[in-house]
Design a protein around this motif. Structure first.
Motif: not given
Length: 167
Positions: A56-79
């Motif tokens: 079961y492969f699911h809900d992958f994240l685009s690398t462009s969504r986590v490329a930023s170094q900011g914690l808030l940006t990564r958290l928003v991308a993850w959610l």
């Protein structure tokens, strides 16, 4: 067997689930891969006799969504819901990726693949590739066989993908 692999690459690093180089006679089955930022299974070199079955492969994240170094940006991308980025062009966000000329006898069957930012199954330059009886839902590209791949595609169910297949 029975692997659970998730949340890789969330610190801006490569986020592959399983990376195989020159492997032989490998079976990956009954496992779950989710929230990865790169390939679920990536085989390179002379990989031979790989079986990917019942995963079961699911809900992958685009690398462009986590490329930023900011914690808030990564958290928003993850959610952010996975389908919010389904149209982005990142060729690495793929469930199963094999694309080297020395790879042979790759079988991908009976998997559920959903919410992929890019491709469900990609085979390039692979000899005797078989992709059958998979359910692929909501990917930018369902199945991609190209650049010298030989083999067969049969009995897959492709639903709500931006493009079902590329041959």
């Amino acid at each position: 067997r029975d692997i659970i692999c998730h949340d890789t690459g969330t610190r801006g690093l490569n986020g592959e689930g399983i990376y195989i180089v020159d492997g032989q006679d490998i079976t990956i089955e009954n496992s779950e891969f989710y929230r990865l930022t790169d390939e679920g299974i990536n085989c390179k070199g002379a990989t031979q006799g790989l079986i990917v079955r019942g995963n079961y492969f699911h809900d992958f994240l685009s690398t462009s969504r986590v490329a930023s170094q900011g914690l808030l940006t990564r958290l928003v991308a993850w959610l952010t819901p996975p389908n919010a980025h389904a149209g982005m062009n990142n060729s690495e966000d793929t469930a199963v990726n094999c694309r080297f000329p020395d790879s042979t006898d790759i079988l991908v069957e009976c998997n559920v693949i959903e919410n992929m930012p890019h491709t469900g199954v990609r085979m390039h330059k692979v000899r005797n590739a078989v992709t059958r009886h998979n359910l692929i839902i909501n990917a930018k590209l369902g199945i991609d066989y190209g650049k010298g791949t030989t083999g067969q595609i049969e009995g897959n169910f492709l639903y709500a993908n931006a493009r079902p297949y590329k041959l």
